[in-house]
Scaffold this active site. Sequence first.
Site, mmCIF file in Angstrom:
data_model
loop_
_atom_site.group_PDB
_atom_site.id
_atom_site.type_symbol
_atom_site.label_atom_id
_atom_site.label_comp_id
_atom_site.label_asym_id
_atom_site.label_seq_id
_atom_site.Cartn_x
_atom_site.Cartn_y
_atom_site.Cartn_z
ATOM 1 N N ASN A 102 53.958 38.700 46.723
ATOM 2 C CA ASN A 102 52.602 38.721 46.178
ATOM 3 C C ASN A 102 52.070 37.298 46.296
ATOM 4 O OD1 ASN A 102 50.292 38.983 44.566
ATOM 5 N ND2 ASN A 102 51.467 38.636 42.686
ATOM 6 N N GLY A 103 50.891 37.141 46.900
ATOM 7 C CA GLY A 103 50.320 35.794 47.033
ATOM 8 C C GLY A 103 49.897 35.560 48.473
ATOM 9 N N LYS A 159 42.807 45.463 40.275
ATOM 10 C CA LYS A 159 42.508 45.127 38.884
ATOM 11 C C LYS A 159 42.761 43.658 38.586
ATOM 12 C CE LYS A 159 41.482 46.322 34.633
ATOM 13 N NZ LYS A 159 40.036 46.439 34.400
ATOM 14 N N GLU A 166 25.807 42.372 34.940
ATOM 15 C CA GLU A 166 26.986 43.218 34.724
ATOM 16 C C GLU A 166 26.695 44.662 35.137
ATOM 17 O OE1 GLU A 166 29.988 43.179 34.284
ATOM 18 O OE2 GLU A 166 30.611 44.952 33.143
ATOM 19 N N HIS A 173 9.114 35.904 41.530
ATOM 20 C CA HIS A 173 9.435 34.790 42.422
ATOM 21 C C HIS A 173 10.188 35.252 43.664
ATOM 22 C CE1 HIS A 173 7.884 32.057 39.447
ATOM 23 N NE2 HIS A 173 8.551 32.746 38.544
ATOM 24 N N ARG A 181 47.213 46.623 40.430
ATOM 25 C CA ARG A 181 47.161 45.340 41.139
ATOM 26 C C ARG A 181 46.775 45.496 42.606
ATOM 27 N NH1 ARG A 181 50.263 41.571 37.962
ATOM 28 N NH2 ARG A 181 50.296 40.140 39.710
ATOM 29 N N GLU A 203 30.350 48.275 42.304
ATOM 30 C CA GLU A 203 31.793 48.361 42.538
ATOM 31 C C GLU A 203 32.325 49.792 42.484
ATOM 32 O OE1 GLU A 203 33.117 46.670 38.141
ATOM 33 O OE2 GLU A 203 34.440 46.309 39.824
ATOM 34 N N LYS A 222 28.762 46.648 37.951
ATOM 35 C CA LYS A 222 29.426 47.927 37.663
ATOM 36 C C LYS A 222 29.006 48.981 38.674
ATOM 37 C CE LYS A 222 31.842 47.057 35.516
ATOM 38 N NZ LYS A 222 32.479 46.056 34.705
HETATM 39 C C1 F6R Z 1 34.576 44.121 37.268
HETATM 40 C C2 F6R Z 1 35.840 43.489 36.953
HETATM 41 C C3 F6R Z 1 36.107 42.148 37.539
HETATM 42 C C4 F6R Z 1 36.932 41.291 36.566
HETATM 43 C C5 F6R Z 1 37.324 39.964 37.229
HETATM 44 C C6 F6R Z 1 38.071 39.063 36.284
HETATM 45 O O1 F6R Z 1 34.444 45.348 36.624
HETATM 46 O O2 F6R Z 1 36.657 44.038 36.274
HETATM 47 O O3 F6R Z 1 34.937 41.508 37.913
HETATM 48 O O4 F6R Z 1 36.178 41.061 35.416
HETATM 49 O O5 F6R Z 1 38.114 40.238 38.355
HETATM 50 O O6 F6R Z 1 39.257 39.642 35.868
HETATM 51 P P1 F6R Z 1 40.011 39.118 34.590
HETATM 52 O O7 F6R Z 1 39.150 39.418 33.409
HETATM 53 O O8 F6R Z 1 41.300 39.895 34.563
HETATM 54 O O9 F6R Z 1 40.214 37.653 34.761
#
Ligand code: F6R
Length: 607
Positions: free
Chosen positions: A99-100, A602, A479, A502, A27, A486, A483
């Site tokens: 958290n928040g 995450k 995607e 374009h 997290r 990140e 990937k």
């Molecule tokens: C990229 C990645 C993020 C998640 C996004 C949504 O590899 O993992 O872009 O896909 O933060 O997260 P969830 O699926 O948990 O809502």
Amino acid sequence: MCGIVGIVGANQVATRLVDGLRRLEYRGYDSAGVAVLTETGDLKRRRARGKIAELEARLAADPLDGGVGIAHTRWATHGAPTEDNAHPHASGPVAIVHNGIIENYQILRDELLAAGFIFQSQTDSEVIAHLIASGIKSGLNMDEAFSAAVERLRGAYALAAVNAEEPGRIWAARAGSPLVVGIGDGEGFVGSDSLALAGWTNRVIYLEEGDRAVVTSQGARVFDSDGREVVRPVQISRAVAGFADKGEYRHFMEKEIHEQPDAVARTLARYVDIDAGRFRTDALLDWANVDRLVATACGTAYYATAVAKFWFERQARLAVEIDVASEFRYRDPVISKRDAALLVSQSGETADTLAALRYCRQMGSRTLAVVNVAESSIAREADAVAMTEAGPEIGVASTKAFTAQLAALVCLAVGAGRARGVLDERAERELARVVLETPRLINMALAAEPEIERIAHRLTAARDVLYVGRGVFHPLALEGALKLKEISYIHAEGYAAGELKHGPIALIEEGTPVVVTAPYDGLFSKTLSNIQEVSARGAEVILITDSRGAEEADNTAAQTVMMPECPEIVRPLVAAVPVQMLAYHIAALKGTDVDQPRNLAKSVTVE
Ligand code: F6R
């Protein structure tokens, strides 16, 4: 976004709190801390900048004794990731973890400063500790001071607090951010999710919006937002400790890429009745009576909806609107009762996706969530849930959760097609046979890894990489670019192949890598023209294709990655694998922190 854990019991808690934090490190991981109430009635803290291992080292050098404590792993929102900004924050005998985001923190801070409180951090969270302490100073007991403080907070919070003058209890509250209470044998717990408590107890209470709780070693009392004591059910959590093992792999991401045949197989098994050749999706939605599907998600999960749009439109003739949740929730989207909302999320906790779900429910549309965590907020609030069976995903960059989402979504689309009378029984049976081949095909795609690793060596020094695709491979290009950026920190962009002319083609110079995903299909010749156009301008094209595509391309691309021949409908699931492996190997060769890339977390529980 941050992780919270707390234990109230009889035995030493400091090192166990760190174990709990480790399960929550996904997290956030820019700083961490622990506060413990010692046997002599003191409040003691240890905090450290960086990952949980740093906190562990701090505790090893300077241990803490005590049977009650709270702990936190942070993903910075207000204030840099320094030790001073790390939680727990303290004020007198009180310590809190949060958290928040507290939206009205500036007003509260000014007020507390005027009242003589001294702030040690730049965080929004510290106001909570001082607010509680100011209540106590004015004569309230901790129950009253905690409630009074919570009532003044605006924004999103999950928080836990302890008070050295009233030991033996943890006070907890949630609004907008998830929080669970765990019931153990002679111990009580709080945690951001049930995973934090896995190994200690599987008996959990999911606090509802606005709930407050007082947790002791003997149980918990829960109060709703009106302060009325309520009984929330104690549920048995499925979260298990001990999954966090990389096995033979260098990184969780690598392991998770290789787990995809199983993750997809398990997910398909939920929705495909192999013997009957049928898709089990009818109970999820009255597909025949839906006018439009409004699909919302963030990041990789959003790209899964972008692929699914093709499937729903083609297989079910169902109109699909897609949007990223952070935009959707604020643009007053027009939603009717005849629409169905589709929310896709690995964690089930993404704040924007959760807000989109609530918006759609308010508008009277039925909500269907595709999630990977059964106990998550999105799973609990949606009208229907289509689970993915990826298992816990630890690497911050989503891989197996993405293909598991695609697996669930392709089943929903075909099931919808059948329910809407677009597909007949024979077509359904044939598609059931076809999609069940996917795990085998993904396995074959994994075999390209040595070749991909070889190509990755050529890309580690790249400054920019373009990803290109048409149709379902356009979201895959997006995607792929996500990937790569990140985890390797290389700038990358995804484009629809036909859009290059374009504008983006201006970026091409000698040696610019362009990754093109294009298995042979009806649009292949168009994509091939685009490959020729960029090659002629010096691009180094890496073509992900099948044997027919490779034959047609006939050395137009500098590098070719072979994927197996696949039935059209499952190609995006299979093509996702080389795209992930390429990003992984580039990042691994660059030596970045693949599983916990900088600035990310995450689970994005703040908007
Ligand atoms: C990229 C990645 C993020 C998640 C996004 C949504 O590899 O993992 O872009 O896909 O933060 O997260 P969830 O699926 O948990 O809502």
